[in-house]
Design a protein around this motif. Sequence first.
Motif, PDB file in Angstrom:
ATOM      1  N   THR A  45       0.812  -1.228   0.000  1.00  0.00           N
ATOM      2  CA  THR A  45       0.000   0.000   0.000  1.00  0.00           C
ATOM      3  C   THR A  45       0.840   1.271   0.000  1.00  0.00           C
ATOM      4  N   ILE A  46       2.149   1.144   0.192  1.00  0.00           N
ATOM      5  CA  ILE A  46       3.013   2.320   0.368  1.00  0.00           C
ATOM      6  C   ILE A  46       3.661   2.740  -0.940  1.00  0.00           C
ATOM      7  N   SER A  47       3.598   4.029  -1.213  1.00  0.00           N
ATOM      8  CA  SER A  47       4.368   4.646  -2.289  1.00  0.00           C
ATOM      9  C   SER A  47       5.392   5.584  -1.662  1.00  0.00           C
ATOM     10  N   VAL A  48       6.546   5.749  -2.306  1.00  0.00           N
ATOM     11  CA  VAL A  48       7.569   6.696  -1.853  1.00  0.00           C
ATOM     12  C   VAL A  48       7.779   7.710  -2.972  1.00  0.00           C
ATOM     13  N   THR A  49       7.440   8.955  -2.685  1.00  0.00           N
ATOM     14  CA  THR A  49       7.434  10.004  -3.699  1.00  0.00           C
ATOM     15  C   THR A  49       8.388  11.127  -3.302  1.00  0.00           C
ATOM     16  N   PRO A  50       9.248  11.590  -4.220  1.00  0.00           N
ATOM     17  CA  PRO A  50      10.078  12.755  -3.927  1.00  0.00           C
ATOM     18  C   PRO A  50       9.288  14.047  -4.126  1.00  0.00           C
ATOM     19  N   ILE A  51       9.213  14.857  -3.085  1.00  0.00           N
ATOM     20  CA  ILE A  51       8.587  16.173  -3.203  1.00  0.00           C
ATOM     21  C   ILE A  51       9.717  17.190  -3.395  1.00  0.00           C
ATOM     22  N   PRO A  52       9.820  17.824  -4.557  1.00  0.00           N
ATOM     23  CA  PRO A  52      10.909  18.778  -4.787  1.00  0.00           C
ATOM     24  C   PRO A  52      10.780  19.999  -3.878  1.00  0.00           C
TER      25      PRO A  52
ATOM     26  N   TYR B 157      15.101  16.943  -2.185  1.00  0.00           N
ATOM     27  CA  TYR B 157      13.944  16.059  -2.255  1.00  0.00           C
ATOM     28  C   TYR B 157      13.465  15.787  -0.836  1.00  0.00           C
ATOM     29  N   ILE B 158      12.195  16.078  -0.585  1.00  0.00           N
ATOM     30  CA  ILE B 158      11.550  15.677   0.669  1.00  0.00           C
ATOM     31  C   ILE B 158      10.871  14.344   0.367  1.00  0.00           C
ATOM     32  N   TRP B 159      11.408  13.254   0.887  1.00  0.00           N
ATOM     33  CA  TRP B 159      10.827  11.950   0.586  1.00  0.00           C
ATOM     34  C   TRP B 159       9.539  11.777   1.372  1.00  0.00           C
ATOM     35  N   CYS B 160       8.504  11.339   0.673  1.00  0.00           N
ATOM     36  CA  CYS B 160       7.186  11.177   1.282  1.00  0.00           C
ATOM     37  C   CYS B 160       6.747   9.725   1.140  1.00  0.00           C
TER      38      CYS B 160
ATOM     39  N   VAL C 137       4.087  10.271   5.658  1.00  0.00           N
ATOM     40  CA  VAL C 137       5.220  10.572   6.538  1.00  0.00           C
ATOM     41  C   VAL C 137       6.309  11.184   5.656  1.00  0.00           C
ATOM     42  N   VAL C 138       6.872  12.301   6.083  1.00  0.00           N
ATOM     43  CA  VAL C 138       7.894  12.958   5.272  1.00  0.00           C
ATOM     44  C   VAL C 138       9.243  12.965   5.986  1.00  0.00           C
TER      45      VAL C 138
END
Length: 263
Positions: A9-16, A22-25, A33-34
Amino acid sequence: MPTDSFPATISVTPIPAFNDNYIWCLHNEQYAVVVDPGDADPVLAFCKANNVSLAAILITHHHPDHTGGITKLSTAVRDLPVIGPRGGHISGITKSVAQGDLVKLPLIGCEFNVLELPGHTLDHIAFLGHNALFCGDTLFSAGCGRLFEGTPGQMHRSLNKIKRLPASTVIYCTHEYTQANVNFALAAEPENQALQTYDSWVKETRAQNTPTLPTTLSTQLDINPFLRCDSPTIKSSVASHSGAELIDEIAVFTHLRQWKDNF
């Protein structure tokens, strides 16, 4: 230690954020969680756009581009857990952690062990779990963090701690420094064919404005000069450049890092 992969269920997305952060989310359909939110606004925008609630913050070290969003996010989300290095020097931390501590994030079904990785800063930690390492500014693709507070010996030992992890470990660094790091790595080890191939991939990837991260430890062991201080080609190159007598790997690392600082 949680060594399995992330829950399905988990995705890991980079928030620029900023120019190259990159704030990893880590997020599922309900919660996020960031890691190292230097800026709150892109995090809040991501949560709103994806209709998720911020469940926790993980902090690797005290630099403002990793901590600057804590206050605003904590104001926006009541009783928000903020987990980071011990010492009491980071405003907003609600739970201090140290080497070997286990961080449980039940709302996203994840757990992480804490690694202490002094070098870039003295308080630097990383979060290890689910075959992933959120390593802040300790390790970058084809590079490593500058030594703002720690000694070369400390940083070398921290990198060796990472080298001992499974080669399949996925490395989540917090800066898009890859092309500049590769340019230096090629100067230090020009005949490295894996590095030459990686350079081509990085150029193509960045031309499409796509992140080069995350990476894997196996890739870094092949191309990252700071993880290759035991390599005869790196030793020879550093000795030739520095003119110094390199009595051990720490000496190799020390002069390699100085070379990069002035590259």
